[in-house]
Design a protein around this motif. Sequence first.
Motif, PDB file in Angstrom:
ATOM      1  N   HIS A 168     -67.496   8.936  89.375  1.00  0.00           N
ATOM      2  CA  HIS A 168     -67.291  10.391  89.389  1.00  0.00           C
ATOM      3  C   HIS A 168     -66.855  10.958  88.039  1.00  0.00           C
ATOM      4  N   ASN A 169     -67.257  10.302  86.971  1.00  0.00           N
ATOM      5  CA  ASN A 169     -66.959  10.750  85.604  1.00  0.00           C
ATOM      6  C   ASN A 169     -65.474  10.819  85.294  1.00  0.00           C
ATOM      7  N   TYR A 170     -64.669   9.976  85.932  1.00  0.00           N
ATOM      8  CA  TYR A 170     -63.291   9.806  85.507  1.00  0.00           C
ATOM      9  C   TYR A 170     -63.291   8.856  84.306  1.00  0.00           C
ATOM     10  N   VAL A 219     -67.750   3.182  92.284  1.00  0.00           N
ATOM     11  CA  VAL A 219     -68.676   3.592  91.230  1.00  0.00           C
ATOM     12  C   VAL A 219     -69.559   4.714  91.742  1.00  0.00           C
ATOM     13  N   SER A 220     -70.147   5.442  90.819  1.00  0.00           N
ATOM     14  CA  SER A 220     -71.207   6.388  91.160  1.00  0.00           C
ATOM     15  C   SER A 220     -72.540   5.711  90.882  1.00  0.00           C
ATOM     16  N   GLY A 255     -72.530  11.111  92.685  1.00  0.00           N
ATOM     17  CA  GLY A 255     -72.111  12.424  92.227  1.00  0.00           C
ATOM     18  C   GLY A 255     -71.121  12.383  91.081  1.00  0.00           C
ATOM     19  N   THR A 256     -71.111  13.487  90.343  1.00  0.00           N
ATOM     20  CA  THR A 256     -70.241  13.697  89.196  1.00  0.00           C
ATOM     21  C   THR A 256     -69.758  15.140  89.262  1.00  0.00           C
ATOM     22  N   PRO A 257     -68.857  15.562  88.373  1.00  0.00           N
ATOM     23  CA  PRO A 257     -68.493  16.985  88.365  1.00  0.00           C
ATOM     24  C   PRO A 257     -69.685  17.901  88.132  1.00  0.00           C
ATOM     25  N   MET A 258     -70.776  17.366  87.573  1.00  0.00           N
ATOM     26  CA  MET A 258     -71.990  18.153  87.396  1.00  0.00           C
ATOM     27  C   MET A 258     -72.890  18.126  88.631  1.00  0.00           C
ATOM     28  N   SER A 259     -72.537  17.305  89.597  1.00  0.00           N
ATOM     29  CA  SER A 259     -73.343  17.191  90.829  1.00  0.00           C
ATOM     30  C   SER A 259     -72.411  16.906  92.009  1.00  0.00           C
ATOM     31  N   VAL A 260     -71.411  17.777  92.183  1.00  0.00           N
ATOM     32  CA  VAL A 260     -70.408  17.576  93.231  1.00  0.00           C
ATOM     33  C   VAL A 260     -71.046  17.617  94.609  1.00  0.00           C
ATOM     34  N   ALA A 291     -71.115   1.096 101.762  1.00  0.00           N
ATOM     35  CA  ALA A 291     -72.079   2.199 101.708  1.00  0.00           C
ATOM     36  C   ALA A 291     -71.372   3.520 102.001  1.00  0.00           C
ATOM     37  N   VAL A 292     -71.821   4.559 101.316  1.00  0.00           N
ATOM     38  CA  VAL A 292     -71.219   5.897 101.385  1.00  0.00           C
ATOM     39  C   VAL A 292     -72.333   6.927 101.532  1.00  0.00           C
ATOM     40  N   GLY A 293     -72.056   8.039 102.223  1.00  0.00           N
ATOM     41  CA  GLY A 293     -72.994   9.157 102.184  1.00  0.00           C
ATOM     42  C   GLY A 293     -73.411   9.685 103.535  1.00  0.00           C
ATOM     43  N   ARG A 294     -72.573  10.513 104.156  1.00  0.00           N
ATOM     44  CA  ARG A 294     -72.868  11.168 105.425  1.00  0.00           C
ATOM     45  C   ARG A 294     -73.189  10.157 106.519  1.00  0.00           C
ATOM     46  N   ILE A 295     -72.302   9.179 106.664  1.00  0.00           N
ATOM     47  CA  ILE A 295     -72.403   8.201 107.751  1.00  0.00           C
ATOM     48  C   ILE A 295     -71.415   8.660 108.818  1.00  0.00           C
TER      49      ILE A 295
END
Length: 650
Positions: A168-170, A219-220, A255-260, A291-295
């Motif tokens: 996430h761009n940290y 990680v992203s 995702g990143t702050p540019m693609s929240v 795994a992550v993402g609308r589960i």
Amino acid sequence: MVYPHLFSPLTIRGVTLRNRVDFPAMATKMGADGGYVTDALIDYHVARARGGCGLLTVEATSVHGPTAPRNFMSIADDSYLEGWIRFNEAVHAAGGTTCIQLWQGGFVPPGQDPDTYAVIPSDMPFGPGVVLPGASVETIAEIVQAWGEAAARSVAAGFDVLEFHAGHNYSPEMFLSPGFNRRTDAYGGSAENRMRYPLECIDAIRAAVPDDVPLMMRVSAGDDGVPGGNTVDDVIAFTKVAREHGVDMVNVSRGTPMSVNLQVPTMDHDRGFNVHNAAKFKAGTGLVTVAVGRINDPQQAEDIIASGQADMVVMGRAQIADADFCAKAMAGEEWRIIRCVGCNQGCFDRIASANAATFPHISCLQNPAVGREAEFRVPKTDNPRTILIAGGGIGGMEAAERLHALGHKPILCEASGRLGGQFYMAGLAPRKGEMSDAAMSRASTLEHFGVDVRLHTPVTPAVIDEVAPDEVIIAIGSTPVTLDLEGSEQNTVIDTETVLTGYSRLVGDVVVVGGGLVGLEVAEYLAENDPRVTSVTVVEMGSEVGRDLGMLRKQEVVTHLALNHVSTLVDTRCLRITAAGVVVRRGDEEWTIPATGVVVAVGSRSLDTTELTDHCLARSIPFHIIGDAREPRRAIDAVAEAAEVAISVR
């Protein structure tokens, strides 16, 4: 066993998780000023531990005091230990396994707290006339040491698992990314040099904790939205090296702050949209993969693990919506699960919206007990009361279900032939089917519980006298506002419900009057689904469309409007409707927008409750007006009010 893969144990180093479900790090605003643990945060996690979750991860927790925003959790010095010890003792007693997400925010801290500074690889513009400086080698060394000290502190506090946030761009990901890192010293240039800082952080963490403590890394899956950033394959290559340095698990976010919108995906994204990236990491690294993402469905989660795409699944907002998600799924009672619908109204919007400061902590449209778990632990009554509920929308159903669970006798009357009200209707708009599904799921739950539901039964004074309730909840909702314009009586002028239910006969050019959420969704619905409609124009008298949408949903809706060639006009007032179209004015300019049909979406007004309230007053029956019947607002308000009334009944 129901869902044998999802609910099988998993051992990593010296820790055995009872199942494969991770409640991930998500901002809550439940910490005390300065990042200290509160009872509310403990209660929030204890509820999910009691609900059967396998691993409970605390939100982003600062490792370094000078760069720790006051509104983030922290473990940057020993003053935080007492609170975290209390936290772990409570969650462990409830059967949970705990994880802390160790975090250093890169360029985020100074935007959250002016008393902090950024830790970034290279100079970076940060608003008009402001440039954040790249970190010195001395600062890098200080931060690396802080990661190790925070890790040691975390183990002392009782955490079972540690998570190193490298997404996430940290700061770790910023150093890793060629999109941000333009250094020419040992921390920049080649991929090996760009890996140096995050690997030093991992080494410091690993050296500070016992060998039997698992280390997870978030990680992203690539630098979405960052020009010249890392690809998925680049991050996999780094993760393989990180494994050699002691990382045991990889949590594959996006995702990143540019693609929240990818980091906190709304209902506009497919469920499981990021799982394929987890499969790539699992195949490419051999690490235990999350795994992550609308589960948000147990069968979906079971299939992901059974198919070998991942070893664990993140179910975050799913368990915000229902703290007992895992227990219900394990018991084979999926019908009882209260589903996340991806609306972001109570979670992300209460963290990042323009009025976020007005909310003390996150909540949930589907679960108003979030952040108030202790307050909502109301014992079952030994004095059952008969409660008449007028209106079977989302608020009325919430009240009925909660009252039934507390041992009362709700009688839910709905004037139409279907429960769900406007919440169900909203689910007919593009990409919002999960809302209508959730409405019908709640209706089915009431049926399973045997709640007395009476359709085609508007509540009248006669009904109140017949039922003779101890209290009345009035949740009759609202009705659309009509246009008070010349020409608005024409049969080519219709409301939004007529469109969404498929009963419109619109052809050719259509004007939608009103650019709020409903107007935009109806405009998209017409442009996308009705081949008879050739063009759609939205006319909004305010300065922007979608003012009532949350930030991320607005991004998605506006993007889809553009894809469907919907025109939007702001600062534009409708004057009258003629046979030729809609006459509008902006400033001193007046013109006609050609239209063969007009859809009115200018808001709602509460239905009149006077007859019911007067009758209750005459009979000395306590009553409560909730939701749109009280004032047209969002569904999250109606559900919260319904729940508060339900737990107040004695």
